[in-house]
Design a protein around this motif. Structure first.
Motif, PDB file in Angstrom:
ATOM      1  N   ALA A 120      29.451 -76.459 -33.591  1.00 14.62           N
ATOM      2  CA  ALA A 120      30.803 -76.616 -32.567  1.00 14.62           C
ATOM      3  C   ALA A 120      31.637 -77.801 -33.632  1.00 14.62           C
ATOM      4  CB  ALA A 120      30.412 -77.225 -31.473  1.00 14.62           C
ATOM      5  N   ILE A 121      32.644 -77.761 -33.136  1.00 15.68           N
ATOM      6  CA  ILE A 121      33.526 -78.787 -33.864  1.00 15.68           C
ATOM      7  C   ILE A 121      34.378 -79.341 -32.490  1.00 15.68           C
ATOM      8  CG2 ILE A 121      33.661 -77.857 -36.136  1.00 15.68           C
ATOM      9  CD1 ILE A 121      36.250 -76.753 -35.586  1.00 15.68           C
ATOM     10  N   CYS A 122      35.191 -80.464 -32.846  1.00  9.34           N
ATOM     11  CA  CYS A 122      36.203 -80.908 -31.954  1.00  9.34           C
ATOM     12  C   CYS A 122      37.423 -80.812 -32.670  1.00  9.34           C
ATOM     13  CB  CYS A 122      35.993 -82.457 -31.598  1.00  9.34           C
ATOM     14  SG  CYS A 122      36.988 -83.169 -30.411  1.00  9.34           S
ATOM     15  N   LEU A 123      38.428 -79.904 -32.148  1.00  8.60           N
ATOM     16  CA  LEU A 123      39.721 -79.493 -32.761  1.00  8.60           C
ATOM     17  C   LEU A 123      40.725 -80.757 -32.240  1.00  8.60           C
ATOM     18  CD1 LEU A 123      41.495 -77.898 -34.366  1.00  8.60           C
ATOM     19  CD2 LEU A 123      41.864 -76.368 -32.316  1.00  8.60           C
ATOM     20  N   ARG A 124      41.398 -81.263 -32.977  1.00 10.74           N
ATOM     21  CA  ARG A 124      42.573 -82.298 -32.290  1.00 10.74           C
ATOM     22  C   ARG A 124      43.988 -81.525 -32.728  1.00 10.74           C
ATOM     23  NH1 ARG A 124      40.700 -87.288 -31.354  1.00 10.74           N
ATOM     24  NH2 ARG A 124      38.924 -87.726 -32.132  1.00 10.74           N
ATOM     25  N   VAL A 125      44.689 -81.307 -31.582  1.00  6.59           N
ATOM     26  CA  VAL A 125      46.048 -80.698 -31.646  1.00  6.59           C
ATOM     27  C   VAL A 125      47.004 -82.070 -31.644  1.00  6.59           C
ATOM     28  CG1 VAL A 125      47.376 -78.961 -30.912  1.00  6.59           C
ATOM     29  CG2 VAL A 125      45.048 -78.330 -30.893  1.00  6.59           C
ATOM     30  N   PRO A 126      47.767 -82.206 -32.381  1.00  2.82           N
ATOM     31  CA  PRO A 126      48.732 -83.587 -32.028  1.00  2.82           C
ATOM     32  C   PRO A 126      49.782 -83.154 -31.234  1.00  2.82           C
ATOM     33  CG  PRO A 126      49.220 -82.559 -34.087  1.00  2.82           C
ATOM     34  CD  PRO A 126      47.867 -81.891 -33.493  1.00  2.82           C
ATOM     35  N   VAL A 127      50.441 -84.105 -30.699  1.00  2.00           N
ATOM     36  CA  VAL A 127      51.597 -83.918 -29.758  1.00  2.00           C
ATOM     37  C   VAL A 127      52.969 -83.158 -30.772  1.00  2.00           C
ATOM     38  CG1 VAL A 127      53.640 -85.036 -28.556  1.00  2.00           C
ATOM     39  CG2 VAL A 127      51.069 -85.711 -28.268  1.00  2.00           C
ATOM     40  N   GLY A 128      53.420 -82.022 -30.265  1.00  2.00           N
ATOM     41  CA  GLY A 128      54.314 -81.435 -31.214  1.00  2.00           C
ATOM     42  C   GLY A 128      53.609 -80.432 -32.238  1.00  2.00           C
ATOM     43  N   GLY A 129      52.549 -80.414 -32.091  1.00  2.00           N
ATOM     44  CA  GLY A 129      51.717 -79.440 -33.062  1.00  2.00           C
ATOM     45  C   GLY A 129      52.069 -77.960 -33.095  1.00  2.00           C
ATOM     46  N   LYS A 130      51.974 -77.401 -34.147  1.00  2.00           N
ATOM     47  CA  LYS A 130      52.394 -75.961 -34.352  1.00  2.00           C
ATOM     48  C   LYS A 130      51.129 -74.939 -34.304  1.00  2.00           C
ATOM     49  CE  LYS A 130      56.599 -77.006 -34.201  1.00  2.00           C
ATOM     50  NZ  LYS A 130      57.624 -76.779 -32.913  1.00  2.00           N
ATOM     51  N   MET A 131      51.314 -73.784 -33.945  1.00  2.00           N
ATOM     52  CA  MET A 131      50.040 -72.620 -34.125  1.00  2.00           C
ATOM     53  C   MET A 131      49.479 -72.580 -35.255  1.00  2.00           C
ATOM     54  SD  MET A 131      47.907 -71.350 -32.040  1.00  2.00           S
ATOM     55  CE  MET A 131      48.353 -71.066 -30.496  1.00  2.00           C
ATOM     56  N   SER A 132      50.815 -72.490 -36.317  1.00  2.36           N
ATOM     57  CA  SER A 132      50.535 -72.140 -37.622  1.00  2.36           C
ATOM     58  C   SER A 132      49.614 -73.452 -38.233  1.00  2.36           C
ATOM     59  CB  SER A 132      52.108 -71.975 -38.348  1.00  2.36           C
ATOM     60  OG  SER A 132      52.728 -73.186 -38.218  1.00  2.36           O
TER      61      SER A 132
ATOM     62  N   LYS B 234      48.649 -76.587 -26.262  1.00  3.10           N
ATOM     63  CA  LYS B 234      48.679 -77.870 -25.769  1.00  3.10           C
ATOM     64  C   LYS B 234      48.086 -79.007 -26.483  1.00  3.10           C
ATOM     65  CE  LYS B 234      49.520 -76.320 -21.567  1.00  3.10           C
ATOM     66  NZ  LYS B 234      49.578 -74.816 -21.942  1.00  3.10           N
ATOM     67  N   ALA B 235      48.790 -80.296 -26.518  1.00  2.00           N
ATOM     68  CA  ALA B 235      48.120 -81.235 -27.359  1.00  2.00           C
ATOM     69  C   ALA B 235      46.904 -81.679 -26.749  1.00  2.00           C
ATOM     70  CB  ALA B 235      49.244 -82.462 -27.565  1.00  2.00           C
ATOM     71  N   GLY B 236      46.038 -82.327 -27.539  1.00  7.59           N
ATOM     72  CA  GLY B 236      44.644 -82.817 -27.101  1.00  7.59           C
ATOM     73  C   GLY B 236      43.598 -82.499 -27.969  1.00  7.59           C
ATOM     74  N   SER B 237      42.459 -82.833 -27.390  1.00  7.63           N
ATOM     75  CA  SER B 237      41.295 -82.542 -28.373  1.00  7.63           C
ATOM     76  C   SER B 237      40.175 -81.619 -27.546  1.00  7.63           C
ATOM     77  CB  SER B 237      40.270 -83.817 -28.420  1.00  7.63           C
ATOM     78  OG  SER B 237      41.121 -84.821 -29.046  1.00  7.63           O
ATOM     79  N   PHE B 238      40.043 -80.341 -28.268  1.00 13.72           N
ATOM     80  CA  PHE B 238      39.314 -79.359 -27.656  1.00 13.72           C
ATOM     81  C   PHE B 238      37.946 -78.974 -28.412  1.00 13.72           C
ATOM     82  CE2 PHE B 238      43.955 -79.016 -27.061  1.00 13.72           C
ATOM     83  CZ  PHE B 238      43.941 -78.784 -25.857  1.00 13.72           C
ATOM     84  N   LEU B 239      37.083 -78.782 -27.589  1.00 10.58           N
ATOM     85  CA  LEU B 239      35.692 -78.453 -27.957  1.00 10.58           C
ATOM     86  C   LEU B 239      35.560 -76.855 -28.456  1.00 10.58           C
ATOM     87  CD1 LEU B 239      32.638 -79.399 -28.752  1.00 10.58           C
ATOM     88  CD2 LEU B 239      32.125 -78.375 -26.374  1.00 10.58           C
ATOM     89  N   VAL B 240      35.216 -76.578 -29.579  1.00 12.06           N
ATOM     90  CA  VAL B 240      35.225 -75.094 -30.340  1.00 12.06           C
ATOM     91  C   VAL B 240      33.936 -74.932 -30.421  1.00 12.06           C
ATOM     92  CG1 VAL B 240      36.114 -73.615 -31.796  1.00 12.06           C
ATOM     93  CG2 VAL B 240      37.660 -75.406 -31.110  1.00 12.06           C
ATOM     94  N   PRO B 241      33.370 -74.205 -29.710  1.00 15.15           N
ATOM     95  CA  PRO B 241      31.991 -73.609 -29.751  1.00 15.15           C
ATOM     96  C   PRO B 241      31.598 -72.788 -30.995  1.00 15.15           C
ATOM     97  CG  PRO B 241      32.891 -72.475 -28.045  1.00 15.15           C
ATOM     98  CD  PRO B 241      33.690 -73.459 -28.610  1.00 15.15           C
ATOM     99  N   ALA B 242      30.417 -73.011 -31.495  1.00 11.48           N
ATOM    100  CA  ALA B 242      30.023 -72.259 -32.625  1.00 11.48           C
ATOM    101  C   ALA B 242      30.144 -70.581 -32.327  1.00 11.48           C
ATOM    102  CB  ALA B 242      28.336 -72.357 -33.050  1.00 11.48           C
ATOM    103  N   GLY B 243      30.571 -69.989 -33.155  1.00 10.77           N
ATOM    104  CA  GLY B 243      30.841 -68.330 -33.032  1.00 10.77           C
ATOM    105  C   GLY B 243      32.088 -68.234 -32.144  1.00 10.77           C
ATOM    106  N   ALA B 244      32.925 -68.813 -31.981  1.00 12.75           N
ATOM    107  CA  ALA B 244      34.035 -68.616 -30.984  1.00 12.75           C
ATOM    108  C   ALA B 244      35.011 -67.682 -31.782  1.00 12.75           C
ATOM    109  CB  ALA B 244      34.886 -69.899 -30.680  1.00 12.75           C
ATOM    110  N   SER B 245      35.531 -66.755 -31.059  1.00 15.25           N
ATOM    111  CA  SER B 245      36.429 -65.900 -31.921  1.00 15.25           C
ATOM    112  C   SER B 245      37.868 -66.353 -31.690  1.00 15.25           C
ATOM    113  CB  SER B 245      36.488 -64.326 -31.011  1.00 15.25           C
ATOM    114  OG  SER B 245      37.110 -64.893 -29.787  1.00 15.25           O
ATOM    115  N   MET B 246      38.799 -66.108 -32.529  1.00 20.54           N
ATOM    116  CA  MET B 246      40.087 -66.366 -32.578  1.00 20.54           C
ATOM    117  C   MET B 246      40.807 -66.186 -31.436  1.00 20.54           C
ATOM    118  SD  MET B 246      41.422 -64.700 -36.046  1.00 20.54           S
ATOM    119  CE  MET B 246      40.335 -64.388 -37.383  1.00 20.54           C
ATOM    120  N   GLU B 247      40.382 -65.129 -30.697  1.00 17.12           N
ATOM    121  CA  GLU B 247      41.333 -64.991 -29.278  1.00 17.12           C
ATOM    122  C   GLU B 247      40.686 -65.987 -28.250  1.00 17.12           C
ATOM    123  OE1 GLU B 247      41.629 -61.274 -26.188  1.00 17.12           O
ATOM    124  OE2 GLU B 247      39.613 -61.265 -27.345  1.00 17.12           O
ATOM    125  N   GLU B 248      39.255 -66.437 -28.249  1.00 23.66           N
ATOM    126  CA  GLU B 248      38.529 -67.466 -27.467  1.00 23.66           C
ATOM    127  C   GLU B 248      39.260 -68.952 -27.682  1.00 23.66           C
ATOM    128  OE1 GLU B 248      34.067 -65.608 -26.744  1.00 23.66           O
ATOM    129  OE2 GLU B 248      34.604 -66.681 -28.406  1.00 23.66           O
TER     130      GLU B 248
END
Length: 385
Positions: free
Chosen positions: A40-52, A84-98
């Motif tokens: 698992a990792i902690c993904l940080r998405v900044p304010v104004g972040g882009k999906m790309s 959304k901006a924030g910090s999100f827990l991405v679990p091991a093996g998560a699909s792109m859709e998830e």
């Protein structure tokens, strides 16, 4: 000739459609299949972040196999604009859709830095902690008293982190003065509190807030929560309890809250005071006397003097009959429910037993023996200190 050309063109067109369909099918399978992330990792998405940018970051961290597929999948499902901006827990093996669902569904951050302001009965602390994505446990990085201790760099860094989460945790039994005094020391809040909330009107709990939120707005949330808790408990009350109004229930609940810190004792303690009220006995409880001395502004910090036990004040339950005029603290939900639905016991006395709990009794002789046992424990503890 033209028939032959048309036939060949149609054949090529069908082959291209089949091929395109195969590519789309492969892309869909890649988008929804188990991802390559091993831990698992902690993904940080900044304010104004882009999906790309997010998809590229995830590819670099080994969470997705192809950033382009994730981006196209998010576009196809109309979720790119929901990032959304924030910090999100991405679990091991998560699909792109998830993962796309995780970063677009909204709600609270699920990992990263958390700043907690703990307003207690005896102290006020600021705590900074980080969620370890591999263990899903928080690791404390700073713990200090604002205004007394040096401000740690971890706190400064957290205040500069726009993805950090903030919340204030109010301990059960804290007074309204203690709550307001604690809120006034939180530099992540704004605004002044003009009037002290009525004692007992604030629900002890944990309240998440955004930086620069108004202190008055948070107090409003606490008051609304307490009003709701009290109304529900009053509706479900034991009709035989000698309390005529919700306010009286709040007063008794605050006494129960201050008398015991053990969850499984609350209804027993409440039963003692209910039995005393039913028998016309005075409540004779020290916490009310203390409140009459301090007005809820901090802790007494010493023993109660005999002169204070004899003084006629509205809160001296050794002198007055019945309940004091107001609550003496902000009781939690469990104490409110205990006051309105106490255990059925014959007890009219209790005293500390040395374990953190109390010894309950029916007769004064039993009570005196319990008091003597407690005095012995106190003497032994003082001798060892």
């Amino acid at each position: 000739m033209w028939k032959s050309i048309a036939s060949n063109f149609l054949t090529v067109f069908i082959v291209l459609l089949v091929g395109l369909g195969g590519v789309i099918g492969w892309g869909k399978a890649q988008y929804s299949s188990t991802g390559p992330l091993e831990s698992a990792i902690c993904l940080r998405v900044p304010v104004g972040g882009k999906m790309s940018a997010v998809s590229r970051d995830l590819q670099e961290q080994g969470a997705v196999s192809d950033a382009r597929i994730m981006r196209l999948g998010a576009d196809y499902s109309d979720k790119t604009r929901l990032l959304k901006a924030g910090s999100f827990l991405v679990p091991a093996g998560a699909s792109m859709e998830e993962i796309v669902d995780i970063v677009t569904r909204g709600g609270q951050n699920t990992c990263g830095t958390e700043v907690i302001y703990r307003i207690g009965v005896n102290n006020f602390r600021s705590v900074v902690r980080e969620l370890d994505p591999n263990t899903n446990r928080y690791v404390e990085t700073a713990n200090f008293t604002p205004g007394e201790d040096d401000v740690p760099v971890e706190y400064v860094d957290a205040r500069d982190d726009r993805t950090a989460r903030y919340r204030v945790a109010i301990a059960e039994g804290a007074t309204s003065w203690q709550v307001v005094n604690g809120l006034s020391q939180i530099d992540a809040l704004s605004g002044d509190v003009e009037n002290l909330p009525i004692e007992g009107s604030l629900a002890p709990d944990s309240y998440e807030f955004a930086p620069d939120s108004e202190r008055g707005a948070i107090l409003g949330r606490m008051a609304e929560a307490q009003e709701r808790i009290l109304a529900e408990a009053w509706e479900a009350r034991d009709p035989s309890v000698p309390l005529e109004t919700p306010q009286e229930a709040l007063i008794l609940a605050s006494i129960v809250e201050k008398e015991t810190g053990l969850a499984d004792e609350r209804r027993q303690v409440a039963s003692v005071f209910v039995n005393r009220l039913n028998q016309g006995m005075r409540l004779q409880t020290d916490p009310t006397v203390i409140y009459g001395i301090t007005n809820g502004e901090g802790v007494l910090g010493r023993g109660i003097r005999q002169s204070e036990l004899r003084a006629r004040t509205p809160y001296n339950t050794y002198v007055i009959d019945g309940l004091p005029p107001t609550p003496i603290a902000n009781p939690g939900k469990a104490s409110i429910e205990a006051a309105l639905n106490p255990d059925e016991t014959p007890y009219i006395f209790f005293v500390a037993d040395g374990t953190g709990g109390h010894a309950f009794s029916v007769t004064i002789a039993e009570h005196n023996r319990n008091v003597a046992a407690w005095r012995k424990i106190e003497a032994e503890r003082n001798a060892n200190n």
